[in-house]
Design a protein around this motif. Structure first.
Motif, short mmCIF file in Angstrom:
data_model
loop_
_atom_site.label_atom_id
_atom_site.label_comp_id
_atom_site.label_asym_id
_atom_site.label_seq_id
_atom_site.Cartn_x
_atom_site.Cartn_y
_atom_site.Cartn_z
N LYS A 93 4.35 2.38 -3.78
CA LYS A 93 4.02 3.31 -4.86
C LYS A 93 3.21 4.42 -4.23
O LYS A 93 2.15 4.19 -3.67
N VAL A 94 3.71 5.65 -4.32
CA VAL A 94 3.04 6.79 -3.68
C VAL A 94 2.78 7.89 -4.71
O VAL A 94 3.41 7.94 -5.76
N ASN A 100 -3.51 9.26 -7.79
CA ASN A 100 -4.41 8.25 -7.25
C ASN A 100 -5.68 8.13 -8.09
O ASN A 100 -6.20 7.03 -8.29
N TYR A 103 -4.52 6.56 -11.72
CA TYR A 103 -3.98 5.20 -11.77
C TYR A 103 -4.41 4.36 -10.57
O TYR A 103 -3.57 3.80 -9.86
N PRO A 104 -5.72 4.24 -10.31
CA PRO A 104 -6.17 3.49 -9.12
C PRO A 104 -5.73 2.03 -9.12
O PRO A 104 -5.39 1.48 -8.08
N ASP A 106 -3.00 0.74 -10.41
CA ASP A 106 -1.58 0.69 -10.04
C ASP A 106 -1.41 0.83 -8.53
O ASP A 106 -0.63 0.10 -7.91
N PHE A 107 -2.14 1.77 -7.95
CA PHE A 107 -1.93 2.06 -6.52
C PHE A 107 -2.36 0.90 -5.64
O PHE A 107 -1.72 0.62 -4.62
N ASN A 111 1.04 -1.92 -4.60
CA ASN A 111 1.30 -1.92 -3.16
C ASN A 111 0.93 -3.25 -2.52
O ASN A 111 1.65 -3.75 -1.64
N ASN A 161 -7.90 8.95 -2.18
CA ASN A 161 -6.73 8.06 -2.03
C ASN A 161 -7.09 6.69 -1.47
O ASN A 161 -6.26 6.01 -0.87
N TRP A 163 -7.56 3.82 -2.86
CA TRP A 163 -6.88 2.65 -3.43
C TRP A 163 -5.57 2.39 -2.69
O TRP A 163 -5.25 1.24 -2.35
N TYR A 164 -4.83 3.46 -2.43
CA TYR A 164 -3.59 3.36 -1.67
C TYR A 164 -3.90 2.97 -0.23
O TYR A 164 -3.24 2.11 0.36
#
Length: 337
Positions: A93-94, A100, A103-104, A106-107, A111, A161, A163-164
């Motif tokens: 999910k990018v 970011n 939707y922290p 989700d990220f 992933n 970013n 969380w990602y």
């Protein structure tokens, strides 16, 4: 209770792979079953193009509707049925800064679920080799420039970013942990800023290069006299055409087996101003470029140190100009209808 003989078969298969898997040549068998996770995205689609160009005939591809990689039971069932020999994990999910920040959960959760399910099922169902793809955002906000692989976990991440980035760092560490504990051939590659066919050209949510391309194209079509670009144009950025990344993926699958993750970049920097002028020229916009210096520039410099990969024998082949021409051609044929 399941069939105990099936469990024994799995154990023996995994033992064989752990003992002999790294000796198997990726390029030697063009009929080998390869699962490319995330085959419809920017990265995954380029990997599929490359593999087909090389003559691979047994690619296993599933859309999100066909296989939800966040569902452990579905992933387990898929691997039990398909038994791929190789896995390239390009699914993720990018999104940009706004996504970011909005939707922290989700990220980080999506992933982590994708990575955990695919990596673990790959190991337990006898996959010979897995390549996990991450991102340059794994590195600290104030990492040394160019950024070497050993800069990982040496400082705080970029908050917009994290969380990602945390999820991607966990993916690297999971591959390392399975290699240490099970002697399983799981490797990781970390690409720099990518561009090319199937990029995201959304007017608000895209990254700088596709955003510039779309804005210059729309300005050309409308006959506008100028295009305003945020910042001073002075920050330095590195770009790699996604077809070069696909070439590097094949190289790593064939030639690299090690604990450390590998940076994959072009090694060449360009200022945002130089990039904008180049995109403007490729698109054919003849108006004026105006820089809005009241807007932020972002990080002054972000360059990856890809010397380890170069030492192994891989370097990119596509120049920035040639890559932009190729990308604009794809944009005209697929986005601008």
């Amino acid at each position: 209770m399941g069939d105990p003989s099936n469990g024994t078969h799995l154990l023996l298969l995994s033992l064989f792979v752990r003992t002999f898997g790294s000796a198997l040549s990726f390029l030697s068998d063009k009929s080998a079953k390869i699962f490319v996770a995330g085959h419809r995205g920017l990265v995954g689609s380029a990997i599929v193009r490359k593999l087909r160009h090389l003559g691979f005939t047994n690619l296993v591809l599933r859309s999100h509707l066909e296989l939800d990689l966040t569902r452990q039971n579905d992933v387990e069932s898929f691997f039990a049925t398909e038994r791929p020999q190789f896995v390239i994990l390009a699914a993720a999910k990018v999104g940009g800064i706004h996504a970011n920040n909005t939707y922290p959960a989700d990220f980080i959760s999506i992933n982590l679920q994708i990575q955990t399910n695919v990596i673990d099922s790959s190991y337990r169902h006898g996959v010979s080799k897995l390549l996990f793809l991450g991102s340059s955002c794994i590195y600290p906000k104030f990492a040394p420039q160019p950024i070497p692989e050993d800069a990982l976990l040496t400082g705080p991440l970029e908050p917009t970013n994290e969380w990602y980035a945390v999820a991607k760092i966990a993916g690297i560490k999971m591959c390392q942990a399975y290699r240490i504990q099970y002697n399983w051939d799981a490797i990781s590659g970390m690409p720099t800023n990518l561009y090319g066919p199937y990029d995201n050209f959304h007017p608000e949510n895209s990254h700088v290069l596709p955003a510039l391309m779309r804005r210059f194209h729309e300005a050309k079509v409308k006959g506008a006299k100028e295009v305003v670009v945020w910042g001073s144009g002075s920050p330095l950025r590195e770009f790699l055409h996604v077809d070069d990344l696909a070439d590097a993926v094949v190289f790593l699958m064939e030639s690299y087996s090690g604990l450390g993750h590998m940076n994959v970049g072009s090694g060449k920097e360009v200022t945002i101003k130089e990039l904008a002028e180049l995109v403007k020229d490729v698109v054919g916009f003849e108006g004026k470029l105006v820089w809005d210096t009241s807007k932020p520039d972002g990080t002054p410099r972000k360059l990856m140190d890809s010397s380890k990969l170069a030492t192994l024998g891989w370097t990119p082949k596509i120049s920035l100009r040639d890559g932009l021409v190729d990308t604009y051609k794809w944009y005209l044929e697929n986005v601008e209808q």
